[in-house]
Design an enzyme around this catalytic site. Structure first.
Site, PDB file in Angstrom:
ATOM      1  N   GLU A 122       0.854  -1.188   0.000  1.00  0.00           N
ATOM      2  CA  GLU A 122       0.000   0.000   0.000  1.00  0.00           C
ATOM      3  C   GLU A 122       0.889   1.236   0.000  1.00  0.00           C
ATOM      4  O   GLU A 122       1.832   1.325   0.794  1.00  0.00           O
ATOM      5  CB  GLU A 122      -0.915   0.027   1.222  1.00  0.00           C
ATOM      6  CG  GLU A 122      -1.939   1.143   1.132  1.00  0.00           C
ATOM      7  CD  GLU A 122      -2.972   1.110   2.252  1.00  0.00           C
ATOM      8  OE1 GLU A 122      -3.834   1.993   2.274  1.00  0.00           O
ATOM      9  OE2 GLU A 122      -2.914   0.211   3.104  1.00  0.00           O
ATOM     10  N   GLY A 262       3.048   2.206  10.654  1.00  0.00           N
ATOM     11  CA  GLY A 262       2.844   1.477  11.894  1.00  0.00           C
ATOM     12  C   GLY A 262       2.591   0.005  11.648  1.00  0.00           C
ATOM     13  O   GLY A 262       3.168  -0.864  12.303  1.00  0.00           O
ATOM     14  N   ALA A 263       1.721  -0.277  10.675  1.00  0.00           N
ATOM     15  CA  ALA A 263       1.384  -1.666  10.362  1.00  0.00           C
ATOM     16  C   ALA A 263       0.597  -1.684   9.065  1.00  0.00           C
ATOM     17  O   ALA A 263       0.157  -0.645   8.568  1.00  0.00           O
ATOM     18  CB  ALA A 263       0.574  -2.302  11.495  1.00  0.00           C
ATOM     19  N   MET A 264       0.384  -2.890   8.524  1.00  0.00           N
ATOM     20  CA  MET A 264      -0.333  -3.052   7.263  1.00  0.00           C
ATOM     21  C   MET A 264      -1.259  -4.252   7.355  1.00  0.00           C
ATOM     22  O   MET A 264      -0.855  -5.333   7.764  1.00  0.00           O
ATOM     23  CB  MET A 264       0.665  -3.220   6.108  1.00  0.00           C
ATOM     24  CG  MET A 264       0.007  -3.389   4.758  1.00  0.00           C
ATOM     25  SD  MET A 264      -1.006  -1.958   4.312  1.00  0.00           S
ATOM     26  CE  MET A 264      -2.235  -2.734   3.276  1.00  0.00           C
ATOM     27  N   HIS A 298      -6.761  -1.994  15.075  1.00  0.00           N
ATOM     28  CA  HIS A 298      -6.999  -1.265  13.829  1.00  0.00           C
ATOM     29  C   HIS A 298      -6.765  -2.155  12.617  1.00  0.00           C
ATOM     30  O   HIS A 298      -7.610  -2.225  11.709  1.00  0.00           O
ATOM     31  CB  HIS A 298      -6.088  -0.039  13.778  1.00  0.00           C
ATOM     32  CG  HIS A 298      -6.249   0.789  12.544  1.00  0.00           C
ATOM     33  ND1 HIS A 298      -7.055   1.892  12.488  1.00  0.00           N
ATOM     34  CD2 HIS A 298      -5.701   0.670  11.307  1.00  0.00           C
ATOM     35  CE1 HIS A 298      -7.011   2.417  11.278  1.00  0.00           C
ATOM     36  NE2 HIS A 298      -6.180   1.687  10.540  1.00  0.00           N
ATOM     37  N   GLU A 299      -5.625  -2.837  12.584  1.00  0.00           N
ATOM     38  CA  GLU A 299      -5.303  -3.658  11.414  1.00  0.00           C
ATOM     39  C   GLU A 299      -6.253  -4.852  11.305  1.00  0.00           C
ATOM     40  O   GLU A 299      -6.646  -5.235  10.195  1.00  0.00           O
ATOM     41  CB  GLU A 299      -3.843  -4.117  11.464  1.00  0.00           C
ATOM     42  CG  GLU A 299      -2.821  -2.992  11.593  1.00  0.00           C
ATOM     43  CD  GLU A 299      -2.986  -1.896  10.555  1.00  0.00           C
ATOM     44  OE1 GLU A 299      -3.403  -2.196   9.427  1.00  0.00           O
ATOM     45  OE2 GLU A 299      -2.693  -0.732  10.883  1.00  0.00           O
TER      46      GLU A 299
END
Length: 855
Positions: A122, A262-264, A298-299
């Protein structure tokens, strides 16, 4: 020198992709310097047009159309595209490319981190892996086969469900993965390496067992326990609150040290910055534990709001991000204290998004154009986008909102959608026309609500006139009023609540009338921050304090004190007074004492407005004067709370350690009192800080005391700095904290010295952010030093970063977003710095930010 303006991509020019790629089979022959990627696409034509495929940094070996090898004359190739013309209505396309993951410093696509393969696709990273229509509305079923050296890469992971695996020769092995859910290319993931694995299972609401695994560096598995607990809590919460069940048999998380974000949320294979996975009491603060819980949530929540339902184009980014931020905020509120969480969320919104909305980088929640999509992963898209979902829920009610969400899930599962699709579900569920509300998505800027009161004692009537104004912003000189819900309440002077309702603000002026009042009521406006606006309640300080004492809305109690503290700091900074308001200091101290039974809330009540927030209240802004005024108020507050600080810190820290909300709240108040000792600046206070540092039983208090000492000239300061570094030199995440403390409390010269430290690594975004982002965004008096020294070291690192990692450089450049508000010397120095950067050969990402910042 690059002189061209970055090319704008426009929402109004969107056109569907003319082909559907039903399935794609990918075959990876993994090697660090030469990975071979073969893809086989099953394609069907949907409309007339050429097939345009995106590709960057690929060495093309062969293309086959229905088994026939194409000659170079059969296709067109540019630096970033491959174009095929005159294609049949249905065909098989095979592409064979080679890439060099070891040379990939942009950390987008397939790259190497810590000797292991990982991906970040992304928003447009997949084009660095193979030729593909790299856009979110092209959704395909992916089947992946990987082959690699077995000793070096014993674990091979991708999206979906694991399939066949085994030997592939004497020293190599393979693994296959099949994702049954169509997805866009930005959700593709691949990880390969040697990991320690923390495993667990989760039973879904329908009784299925899901295998869970967190993959980390060797020796770090015990530090993944909290991330695993957070994952299971997220899965259960999404079932309970949104009726969303996980849809695969496995869920993997991989932690990597080198990561731009932060993360994906890649389907079934989340890739995380290791800072948001690894934690234990000695290496992570309570803030780290809280962030891990929130980001893991969130992820995971993206599985439905982002993965199963994705966005049609990148202009709809807020559809997946704003909605998912709202969901993770609600999750955190349910896991912790709802009132405290709301205050923290608003602090973040005001610090990041209000500043963005007030500067040259302002843009709508759904922009109508962009030059670089990477630059739209902003506070406006995320945090303001979440506030719009929260307002929607308030306006239509909990039941209609729940019906609308279920309708959205049912109607659009497996689709790439738009804001219009989303709101159509809520219009149907609520029976309301939400067209006017959707203007929030196209109009940038933060509205201001001014509240004027007129009291008629004879009739017992209070008339409240609420006036809305909206600022002109880049591209929007004539903003319109926006509809919003404003939660309000009224109290009698003795604390009885006489009104509690939600007003709908839908024009420039709204009048609220309270009748039959026996005494002038005290008003609580925008309770729980029901609308993301700036509120100017035209009452005197005495009335504001009286309201704060009896208000039963925790946010408004906090906010009333913040407004008074803000006014006091501004008056001190700009010469209207020379000493803090003693009555206000006493009132804040009393509020802290009276709320000690809720220590997390009590800790927040000691907070002073940040310098960045104060920029928005007075132009031109003088960061140095604001910093001195803020320190003066903090010193006075620390004096008022001195005995309380000694009493609280004399009690032992909670033991045995637990990262849960109760202990974390206690430690937050202890950390606050540690900062009070630093503000006192006395010999006794400094000695106490040194003792607390030596005895700190966990990272929360160790870091709090180190930070406090760095704000002083205490004899033990340099010893503590050296001792912390010596202890944690081999732990990169803890050393990030050490760098950050020094950058947040030092001068430009100190920061330049940090960039020469052996541990400073330009290739690691965490380390660069811990120094430059912290300095430029948290140490504003030093960053905005009138001599330009803060800008000089920041620009130097930005220019270096841009050569290897443009996304990182562009993020760092956002520190300049408020430069036009500065006093003349600093403003001139900031402009000169931006002009000098613009004259360089910047990346598309960095050039976009500089061009917009200069305006």
């Amino acid at each position: 020198m690059r002189t061209e303006t970055p090319v704008q991509i426009k929402l109004g020019e969107y056109a569907p992709y003319p082909f559907e790629i039903e399935t794609v089979a990918m075959d990876f022959d993994l090697a660090p310097a030469a990975t071979r990627v073969r893809t086989r696409l099953q394609v069907t034509r949907k409309d007339q047009g050429d097939m345009v495929l995106d590709g960057i940094g690929l060495t093309l070996s062969a293309i086959k159309l229905d088994g026939k090898t194409l000659a170079p004359s059969d296709y067109a190739q540019t630096e970033e595209t491959l174009i095929l013309s005159d294609l049949p209505d249905a065909f098989t396309l095979e592409i064979d490319v080679t890439i060099d993951p070891s040379a990939n410093t942009v950390l987008s696509g397939l790259y190497i981190s810590g000797g292991r393969f990982c991906t970040q696709c992304e928003s447009i990273g997949f084009r660095r892996i193979t030729y593909w229509p790299d856009r979110p509305d092209v959704m395909s079923r992916f089947k992946v086969r990987m082959e690699a050296d077995q000793a070096t890469y014993p674990i091979l992971l991708s999206n979906g469900t694991p399939g066949a695996a085994g030997a592939a020769g004497a020293k190599r092995h393979f693994a296959e993965w099949d994702d049954p859910h169509p997805k866009p290319s930005y959700l593709f993931a691949l990880c390969a390496g040697d990991y320690d694995v923390y495993r667990d299972q989760f039973e879904t609401m329908s009784g299925r067992t899901v295998d869970l695994a967190v993959h980390v560096d060797k020796g770090d598995a015990p530090r993944a326990a909290w991330a695993m607990e957070s994952l299971k809590a997220s899965m259960k919460w999404d079932e309970d609150v949104f009726a969303r069940e996980y849809d695969l048999g496995v869920f993997n998380i991989v932690a990597v040290r080198d990561f731009n974000f932060g993360a994906m949320e890649n389907k079934g294979l989340n890739v995380f910055n290791s800072a948001y996975v690894l934690a234990d009491e000695m290496t992570a603060t309570d803030a780290d534990f809280e962030a891990i819980e929130s980001i893991v949530g969130h992820e995971y929540f993206h599985n439905w709001t982002g993965n199963r339902i994705t966005c049609r184009d990148w202009f709809q980014l807020c559809l997946k991000e704003g909605l998912t931020v709202f969901r993770d905020q609600e999750f955190s509120a349910d896991m912790r204290s709802r009132a405290v969480q709301r205050i923290k969320d608003v602090i973040t919104l005001r610090a990041r998004q209000f500043a963005e909305d007030a500067g040259p980088l302002a843009h709508p929640v759904r922009p109508d154009s962009y030059a670089s999509i990477d630059n739209l992963y902003t506070a406006t898209v995320y945090e303001k986008g979440a506030e719009l979902i929260r307002m929607l829920k308030t306006m239509i009610g909990d039941e209609a909102f729940a019906r609308g969400m279920q309708l959205y899930f049912e109607r659009h599962d497996g689709h790439a959608t738009t804001i219009e699709h989303f709101y159509a579900c809520f219009e149907e569920a609520s029976g309301q026309d939400l067209a006017n509300f959707r203007r929030w998505y196209s109009q940038p800027g933060t509205p201001t609500i001014t509240a004027d009161e007129v009291w008629d004692e004879a009739s017992g009537t209070l008339t409240v006139t609420l006036t809305q104004s909206n600022p002109a912003t880049p591209g929007n000189d004539h903003p319109a009023p926006l509809p919003m819900p404003l939660k309000v309440a009224a109290f009698s002077p003795n604390g009885d609540k006489t009104a509690d309702l939600t007003l709908t603000i839908d024009g420039e002026t709204t009048v609220w009338t309270l009748t039959d009042q026996t005494a002038r009521p005290l008003l609580s406006l925008n309770r729980a921050f029901s609308a993301p606006v700036r509120l100017k309640h035209q009452i005197d300080d005495e009335t504001r304090l009286a309201t704060a004492r009896l208000d039963d809305d925790a946010f408004n109690t906090f906010d009333a004190l913040q407004a008074l503290l803000k006014a006091d700091i501004l008056a001190l900074a700009y010469g209207d007074k020379t000493a803090p308001n003693a009555g206000l200091i006493a009132a804040v101290a009393n509020a802290v004492r009276s709320n000690e039974m809720d220590p997390a809330f009590a800790a927040l009540l000691t907070r002073l407005p940040d310098i960045g927030e104060l920029f928005l209240e007075h132009t031109p802004a003088d960061p140095v004067a604001l910093e001195e005024a803020r320190k003066l108020v903090q010193r006075n507050l620390a004096t008022a709370l001195h005995k309380d600080a000694i009493r609280i810190l004399s009690a032992p820290s909670p033991h045995p350690f637990n990262p849960g909300v109760e202990q974390a709240a206690t430690r937050s108040l202890r950390a606050t009192m540690i900062s009070m000792l630093a503000a006192l600046g006395t010999g006794d206070a400094n000695a106490k800080l040194a003792d607390l540092f030596e005895a700190a039983p966990n990272m929360t208090e160790s870091l709090a005391t180190l930070r406090a000492l760095c704000h002083t000239d205490a004899p033990g300061k340099h010893q503590a700095i050296a001792q912390f570094s010596e202890r944690w030199v081999d732990n990169p995440l803890v050393m990030d904290k050490w760098f950050a403390v020094l950058a947040a409390t030092g001068t430009a010269a100190d920061v330049e010295a940090l960039t020469q430290h052996p541990g400073f690594d330009m290739g690691n975004p965490n380390r660069v952010r811990s120094v430059i982002a912290v300095f430029a965004m948290q140490n504003l008096a030093a960053f905005h030093a009138p001599d330009g020294s803060g800008y000089a070291i920041t620009a130097k690192i930005i220019a270096e970063a841009d050569k290897r990692n443009p996304a990182l450089a562009a993020r760092l450049l956002q520190a300049f977003e408020q430069w036009k508000r500065l006093e003349p010397r600093s403003r001139a120095a900031a402009k000169a710095t931006l002009d000098a950067l613009k004259a360089q050969d910047l990346s598309r990402n960095a050039s976009d930010i500089v061009t917009r910042a200069l305006g």
